[in-house]
Design a protein around this motif. Sequence first.
Motif, PDB file in Angstrom:
ATOM      1  N   ARG A 187       0.852  -1.198   0.000  1.00 16.70           N
ATOM      2  CA  ARG A 187       0.000   0.000   0.000  1.00 16.70           C
ATOM      3  C   ARG A 187       0.883   1.241   0.000  1.00 16.70           C
ATOM      4  NH1 ARG A 187      -5.559   0.478   1.230  1.00 16.70           N
ATOM      5  NH2 ARG A 187      -6.184   2.484   0.415  1.00 16.70           N
ATOM      6  N   LEU A 188       0.555   2.191  -0.826  1.00 14.70           N
ATOM      7  CA  LEU A 188       1.337   3.428  -0.892  1.00 14.70           C
ATOM      8  C   LEU A 188       0.645   4.537  -0.117  1.00 14.70           C
ATOM      9  CD1 LEU A 188       2.182   3.381  -4.716  1.00 14.70           C
ATOM     10  CD2 LEU A 188       3.678   2.706  -2.836  1.00 14.70           C
ATOM     11  N   ALA A 189       1.405   5.553   0.186  1.00 20.33           N
ATOM     12  CA  ALA A 189       0.837   6.720   0.868  1.00 20.33           C
ATOM     13  C   ALA A 189      -0.213   7.350  -0.045  1.00 20.33           C
ATOM     14  CB  ALA A 189       1.941   7.718   1.174  1.00 20.33           C
ATOM     15  N   PRO A 190      -1.276   7.914   0.518  1.00 18.75           N
ATOM     16  CA  PRO A 190      -2.329   8.521  -0.309  1.00 18.75           C
ATOM     17  C   PRO A 190      -1.748   9.521  -1.299  1.00 18.75           C
ATOM     18  CG  PRO A 190      -2.978   8.491   1.991  1.00 18.75           C
ATOM     19  CD  PRO A 190      -1.555   8.047   1.950  1.00 18.75           C
ATOM     20  N   GLY A 191      -2.225   9.434  -2.521  1.00 21.08           N
ATOM     21  CA  GLY A 191      -1.782  10.373  -3.551  1.00 21.08           C
ATOM     22  C   GLY A 191      -0.537   9.919  -4.301  1.00 21.08           C
ATOM     23  N   ARG A 192       0.130   8.882  -3.831  1.00 19.87           N
ATOM     24  CA  ARG A 192       1.331   8.415  -4.535  1.00 19.87           C
ATOM     25  C   ARG A 192       0.908   7.591  -5.743  1.00 19.87           C
ATOM     26  NH1 ARG A 192       6.461   8.936  -1.940  1.00 19.87           N
ATOM     27  NH2 ARG A 192       7.235   7.867  -3.792  1.00 19.87           N
ATOM     28  N   ASP A 193       1.555   7.856  -6.859  1.00 17.67           N
ATOM     29  CA  ASP A 193       1.255   7.127  -8.083  1.00 17.67           C
ATOM     30  C   ASP A 193       2.050   5.823  -8.093  1.00 17.67           C
ATOM     31  OD1 ASP A 193       0.178   7.008 -10.872  1.00 17.67           O
ATOM     32  OD2 ASP A 193       2.323   6.930 -11.305  1.00 17.67           O
ATOM     33  N   GLU A 194       1.324   4.719  -8.392  1.00 21.72           N
ATOM     34  CA  GLU A 194       1.981   3.406  -8.297  1.00 21.72           C
ATOM     35  C   GLU A 194       3.135   3.260  -9.293  1.00 21.72           C
ATOM     36  OE1 GLU A 194      -1.324   3.733  -8.643  1.00 21.72           O
ATOM     37  OE2 GLU A 194      -2.000   2.832 -10.505  1.00 21.72           O
ATOM     38  N   VAL A 195       2.948   3.821 -10.468  1.00 24.03           N
ATOM     39  CA  VAL A 195       4.002   3.676 -11.485  1.00 24.03           C
ATOM     40  C   VAL A 195       5.240   4.471 -11.079  1.00 24.03           C
ATOM     41  CG1 VAL A 195       4.564   4.047 -13.932  1.00 24.03           C
ATOM     42  CG2 VAL A 195       2.280   3.255 -13.285  1.00 24.03           C
ATOM     43  N   ALA A 196       4.999   5.644 -10.488  1.00 23.18           N
ATOM     44  CA  ALA A 196       6.123   6.486 -10.067  1.00 23.18           C
ATOM     45  C   ALA A 196       6.848   5.867  -8.859  1.00 23.18           C
ATOM     46  CB  ALA A 196       5.612   7.882  -9.704  1.00 23.18           C
ATOM     47  N   ALA A 197       6.084   5.181  -8.011  1.00 24.94           N
ATOM     48  CA  ALA A 197       6.676   4.611  -6.797  1.00 24.94           C
ATOM     49  C   ALA A 197       7.385   3.282  -7.064  1.00 24.94           C
ATOM     50  CB  ALA A 197       5.590   4.415  -5.746  1.00 24.94           C
ATOM     51  N   LEU A 198       7.069   2.691  -8.204  1.00 18.06           N
ATOM     52  CA  LEU A 198       7.574   1.342  -8.516  1.00 18.06           C
ATOM     53  C   LEU A 198       9.113   1.212  -8.469  1.00 18.06           C
ATOM     54  CD1 LEU A 198       5.721  -0.993  -9.015  1.00 18.06           C
ATOM     55  CD2 LEU A 198       6.066  -0.723 -11.464  1.00 18.06           C
ATOM     56  N   PRO A 199       9.853   2.130  -9.113  1.00 20.58           N
ATOM     57  CA  PRO A 199      11.318   1.970  -9.112  1.00 20.58           C
ATOM     58  C   PRO A 199      11.909   1.930  -7.698  1.00 20.58           C
ATOM     59  CG  PRO A 199      10.646   3.639 -10.693  1.00 20.58           C
ATOM     60  CD  PRO A 199       9.436   3.282  -9.910  1.00 20.58           C
ATOM     61  N   ALA A 200      11.343   2.761  -6.804  1.00 22.74           N
ATOM     62  CA  ALA A 200      11.860   2.807  -5.430  1.00 22.74           C
ATOM     63  C   ALA A 200      11.646   1.468  -4.725  1.00 22.74           C
ATOM     64  CB  ALA A 200      11.168   3.932  -4.661  1.00 22.74           C
ATOM     65  N   VAL A 201      10.499   0.839  -4.980  1.00 24.45           N
ATOM     66  CA  VAL A 201      10.217  -0.458  -4.358  1.00 24.45           C
ATOM     67  C   VAL A 201      11.125  -1.522  -4.973  1.00 24.45           C
ATOM     68  CG1 VAL A 201       8.425  -2.200  -3.923  1.00 24.45           C
ATOM     69  CG2 VAL A 201       7.829   0.221  -3.882  1.00 24.45           C
ATOM     70  N   ASN A 202      11.253  -1.476  -6.288  1.00 25.72           N
ATOM     71  CA  ASN A 202      12.083  -2.484  -6.966  1.00 25.72           C
ATOM     72  C   ASN A 202      13.543  -2.421  -6.516  1.00 25.72           C
ATOM     73  OD1 ASN A 202      10.650  -4.292  -8.663  1.00 25.72           O
ATOM     74  ND2 ASN A 202      10.105  -2.567  -9.983  1.00 25.72           N
ATOM     75  N   ARG A 203      13.997  -1.208  -6.185  1.00 27.21           N
ATOM     76  CA  ARG A 203      15.402  -1.036  -5.784  1.00 27.21           C
ATOM     77  C   ARG A 203      15.735  -1.804  -4.494  1.00 27.21           C
ATOM     78  NH1 ARG A 203      15.508   4.050  -8.230  1.00 27.21           N
ATOM     79  NH2 ARG A 203      14.491   5.074  -6.473  1.00 27.21           N
ATOM     80  N   VAL A 204      14.723  -1.936  -3.600  1.00 25.00           N
ATOM     81  CA  VAL A 204      15.013  -2.580  -2.309  1.00 25.00           C
ATOM     82  C   VAL A 204      14.775  -4.093  -2.360  1.00 25.00           C
ATOM     83  CG1 VAL A 204      14.455  -0.484  -1.036  1.00 25.00           C
ATOM     84  CG2 VAL A 204      12.668  -2.202  -1.398  1.00 25.00           C
ATOM     85  N   LEU A 205      14.293  -4.611  -3.503  1.00 28.60           N
ATOM     86  CA  LEU A 205      13.961  -6.033  -3.586  1.00 28.60           C
ATOM     87  C   LEU A 205      15.180  -6.867  -3.973  1.00 28.60           C
ATOM     88  CD1 LEU A 205      10.505  -5.844  -5.428  1.00 28.60           C
ATOM     89  CD2 LEU A 205      10.914  -6.294  -3.015  1.00 28.60           C
ATOM     90  N   PRO A 206      15.279  -8.070  -3.408  1.00 28.37           N
ATOM     91  CA  PRO A 206      16.381  -8.944  -3.814  1.00 28.37           C
ATOM     92  C   PRO A 206      16.185  -9.425  -5.260  1.00 28.37           C
ATOM     93  CG  PRO A 206      14.993  -9.996  -2.140  1.00 28.37           C
ATOM     94  CD  PRO A 206      14.429  -8.643  -2.374  1.00 28.37           C
ATOM     95  N   PRO A 207      17.227  -9.912  -5.885  1.00 28.99           N
ATOM     96  CA  PRO A 207      17.114 -10.376  -7.279  1.00 28.99           C
ATOM     97  C   PRO A 207      16.060 -11.482  -7.405  1.00 28.99           C
ATOM     98  CG  PRO A 207      19.411 -10.332  -6.574  1.00 28.99           C
ATOM     99  CD  PRO A 207      18.601 -10.058  -5.356  1.00 28.99           C
ATOM    100  N   GLY A 208      15.377 -11.487  -8.519  1.00 28.36           N
ATOM    101  CA  GLY A 208      14.370 -12.515  -8.777  1.00 28.36           C
ATOM    102  C   GLY A 208      12.996 -12.166  -8.249  1.00 28.36           C
ATOM    103  N   ILE A 209      12.919 -11.044  -7.534  1.00 27.29           N
ATOM    104  CA  ILE A 209      11.611 -10.603  -7.017  1.00 27.29           C
ATOM    105  C   ILE A 209      11.304  -9.236  -7.630  1.00 27.29           C
ATOM    106  CG2 ILE A 209      10.289 -10.013  -4.953  1.00 27.29           C
ATOM    107  CD1 ILE A 209      11.984 -11.978  -3.398  1.00 27.29           C
ATOM    108  N   GLU A 210      10.084  -9.092  -8.067  1.00 24.26           N
ATOM    109  CA  GLU A 210       9.752  -7.868  -8.812  1.00 24.26           C
ATOM    110  C   GLU A 210       8.446  -7.254  -8.291  1.00 24.26           C
ATOM    111  OE1 GLU A 210       9.181  -6.495 -13.494  1.00 24.26           O
ATOM    112  OE2 GLU A 210       8.911  -8.579 -12.920  1.00 24.26           O
ATOM    113  N   ALA A 211       8.412  -5.934  -8.289  1.00 25.39           N
ATOM    114  CA  ALA A 211       7.188  -5.219  -7.903  1.00 25.39           C
ATOM    115  C   ALA A 211       6.446  -4.812  -9.171  1.00 25.39           C
ATOM    116  CB  ALA A 211       7.543  -3.987  -7.088  1.00 25.39           C
TER     117      ALA A 211
END
Lengths: 217, 409
Positions: B222-246
């Motif tokens: 869940r993202l903070a209200p008003g946050r766009d999922e597409v814009a937030a995606l890279p930040a989430v993907n950056r913290v994920l281990p290899p082989g896991i994708e947001a």
Amino acid sequence: MSELILEAGAVAKTFGIGPARIPVLRAVDLALAAGESLAIRGESGSGKSTLLHLLAGLDVPDAGWIRWGASAPDPARRSRYLGLVFQSFHLVPELDALGNVLLAARMLGAPDVATRQRAEALLGQVGLAGRARHLPAQLSGGERQRVAVARALINRPRLLLADEPTGNLDEHTGEAVIDLLVGLCAATGTALVLVTHNAAHAARCRSTRTLHEGVLH
Amino acid sequence: MPWYLYLALRQLFPAGRRFPFFTAISVLGVALGVGVLIIVTSVMGGFGHEIRRMIVRTEGEIQVKAKGLIEDPAAVLAAIRGAPGVVGASPFVEGPVAALAANRPAFPLLRGIDPVSVGSVAELGRYVRAGSLDELDDDSVILSWQVAEQLGAGLGSSVELYSPLLFERLKQDEVILPRRFRVVGLFEIGHQHLDSSLAFTTLRAAQELYGLGRSVHGINVRLAPGRDEVAALPAVNRVLPPGIEALPWTRKWESFLWVLNLEKTITAFLLLFIVVIAAFSVMSSLLISVVRKTREIGLLGALGASRRGVALCFCAQAFLIGVTGTLLGLAGGFTVLAWRNELVRLIARGLGREETLRQFYHFTDLPAHTLPADLILTVVAAVVISTLAGLLPAWRASRLKPVEALRSE
């Protein structure tokens, strides 16, 4: 000699197709200097209106030449060089008297304050100061023609062509319109060509010529 | 203002005179088309918007998935929760099961949720119509209303669930016993796709059914209200281990959203024909105007107007009809939208179908959501089509020779 405003030489015009062609104008010559007025008389169908349309550049002659000053008629110069008054007034019904007068000015660009004042002054000169906001439908025939005269003069034309301007008016009103036309042209130095049936009206011009069988006598 | 625009304005809206009849008809035609377009695209957009809200409220904006399983969900969860813009993350296990209650079968999609963290992502509680989400434990399920109906189950009923893993063991001649669950809640999201085949249990129960151990199928974010999922995606993907994708929620629902959008586009396209028909009305009224005003057109030429100027005068009239009709249509459309619920209730009451409406459409208020893109497209299409309708009259007017036009009777 004064500057020539209008010249025509050997102007000919024929209407019809093939063997049914009728020569309306055969060889018309005329010249008009600034401030001059010329009345053209002739019978109905003699080609007076046709000649006027050619002089106004609304139509082109089959032969001969016409000059507005030093150059050939040019539609792009028409609104600045000449004013036209028609028998049927031809006012735009959706525009009031002032709007009709300013319409001719708008052809040269958006009217400024001075132009508006001039339009109001012209309406005053033709006796319609209090009718500026009246639509054509609210004006009499004479009043409409006076609006048309004001419209023809708004751009300070060098030449004014009037085609039977009193044709749809009663005698008294017609007299008043002719007074206006001749008076305003004289006052502004505008050359005037007046096409008319009326001998008395023609006599108000400096010269009168008659169109007969396609030739201007 | 150029003379042709001034004259066009005056001819359409003459001062001190009645509004011209033909102009009124043309303007009303465009207004009707624009109004209907705005109402229909807004209501369809409203349904789409509501569906989006339902999906996001039940699954969050982002789903984190691995090619196989997420084997260490605690570490991944901790990483995701630290990503910028993320306000909640909850693991899930999801898969089809066979359900049986009193010999009546159903094949819902079972979603195992973590009762502790699910509240940070989904608002499931708001859709529970009977029972309570708080009663959900490892031996209970919450069924969608439709699944419960298929099974003939109600609150307190017992439901047996067979997972594909049990069938797999059957092949190995192992004795399989279904898991028995107690129904502790019934929910209704209001979205046919979700309501027709969904059941919830705890994450642990689902992990057992699928033999996953500590692994999970995915993590809802869940993202903070008003946050766009597409814009937030890279930040989430950056913290994920290899082989896991947001992935954004729109990816999972891509086909559904495409169909929804296609429906709206086709409806809007068909309704656009009202504007096209109105444009023919604009064209015919302007063609009549060319005939009626032949001498005036001749006069304009005599006054020095160019052919282009005359053509522009008629194009400007068509443009102004388009603009006026569009503005009226927008005003009418938004007025109807503002009163839509009252109108729907009035119609339903008139037909004696208020209950049917509530039963089948699951809403008491008609949703409406006007997308700026739909609004812009409607306005541009209406004005452009109306203006194009002025081309033929403009061409005919510009072809008139002043000398012949002045002589016309």
